[in-house]
Design a protein around this motif. Sequence first.
Motif, PDB file in Angstrom:
ATOM      1  N   ASP A   1       0.808  -1.240   0.000  1.00 13.32           N
ATOM      2  CA  ASP A   1       0.000   0.000   0.000  1.00 13.32           C
ATOM      3  C   ASP A   1       0.831   1.274   0.000  1.00 13.32           C
TER       4      ASP A   1
ATOM      5  N   LYS B   1      -5.525   6.840  -1.541  1.00 11.87           N
ATOM      6  CA  LYS B   1      -5.543   6.723  -0.081  1.00 11.87           C
ATOM      7  C   LYS B   1      -6.317   5.489   0.373  1.00 11.87           C
ATOM      8  N   ASN B   2      -5.834   4.853   1.417  1.00 13.09           N
ATOM      9  CA  ASN B   2      -6.555   3.769   2.092  1.00 13.09           C
ATOM     10  C   ASN B   2      -6.871   2.549   1.228  1.00 13.09           C
ATOM     11  N   LYS B   3      -6.079   2.304   0.200  1.00 12.51           N
ATOM     12  CA  LYS B   3      -6.283   1.070  -0.566  1.00 12.51           C
ATOM     13  C   LYS B   3      -5.191   0.077  -0.215  1.00 12.51           C
ATOM     14  N   LYS B   4      -5.615  -1.157  -0.008  1.00 11.30           N
ATOM     15  CA  LYS B   4      -4.719  -2.232   0.419  1.00 11.30           C
ATOM     16  C   LYS B   4      -4.531  -3.222  -0.733  1.00 11.30           C
TER      17      LYS B   4
ATOM     18  N   ASP C   1      -7.520  -4.769  -2.120  1.00 11.63           N
ATOM     19  CA  ASP C   1      -8.461  -3.933  -2.880  1.00 11.63           C
ATOM     20  C   ASP C   1      -8.084  -3.815  -4.355  1.00 11.63           C
TER      21      ASP C   1
END
Length: 367
Positions: free
Chosen positions: A111, A117-120, A123
Amino acid sequence: MKSYNVAVIGGDGTGPEVVREAIKVLDAAAPKFGFKLNYTYFDFGGDRYLRTKEVLPDSAVSDLRQFPIVLLGAIGHPDVKPGILEKGILLRLRFELEQYINLRPVKLYDDRFCPIKNKKPADIDFTVVRENNEGLYVGAGGNVFKNTPHEVATQESINTRRGVERCLRYSFEYARQKHVSQPWRGLKPDDLTAGKRSQLTLCGKTNVLTFAWDLWFRAFHEIAKEYPDVKTDYAHVDATTMWFVKNPEWFDVIATDNIFGDIITDLGAMIQGGMGIAAGGNINPAGTSMFEPIGGSAPKYTGKNVINPLAAICAGAMMLDFVGESKAASAIEQTVIKVVREKLKNLAAGKMGYGTKEVGDLIAAGL
Ligand code: IPM
Ligand code: MN
């Protein structure tokens, strides 16, 4: 011991450097997994063209046909007018070797390298199946009254039932195979109850390109009947680009035409961490397939030991997977993930914290 004959085209710019690292890794994997690779080198590319005035020798295609697999670095030379090498080498090989699929996995390995933002990693893990032999790329069209105020230029998208159908069949089959061991994480309880295990999204433009995409759409839903385990989905290409950024976790496998596939996979490469990590395969399931980093020849980084070789290394892993050496392929991928997470500062050229060769060494040693 199994052995595979590989044609190697380093090509232009940083192509030869990254291919060298891919081969370093392949050669480290081969003895560990009990197979052998025999390389035959071809010097196709801009330098050869400038020297000989010949884009590809007449024998090139028939020579390459003797190989099940080709590893390609990059095509594109700053001293050659755009289009000559791209069309004369890359597209010609894709077409004449009938590599009708361009398979482009989009996987985020860490990541830290995702611009969203906030993507793993969970995802961003999907595959684009790009049709690779038709559409706008066939070169249908022309000009009249060139260089006059009346100039007309046309460029037509050619879509055949046969071409569309084989691409879609490959996509459904690929989607099915992708989740033989475990259903795709994005499925809803209702989908699972209905027996779905994978999702295939058709990415098109049925609202405007009403001839071509009508053919695609009908073929898609006809073939879908043979794949009750694959959930079907449709997205317009413009919306697809929006969702790549907003909700990339909505995608499992995407089937699309040549030009849309070209465009969305550059965006795909960015959300997976950049061109340095994006690999692809030009696939002819019954002939010669060609694997390449999708990033291009990056002339300004040439010969500086700064370009990221991971895309080429991952292309090598895809190549092994394609010939059936899936254990070796997955070992390479796992090592890439580990090195990306634990060692690299960045995936961009010159910012990795290591040189091109050193990244190759890390992967080869980590296997
Ligand atoms: C790619 C490239 C090629 C394409 C070019 C270099 C012809 O952009 O592999 O995506 O448009 O297919
Ligand atoms: Mn492209």
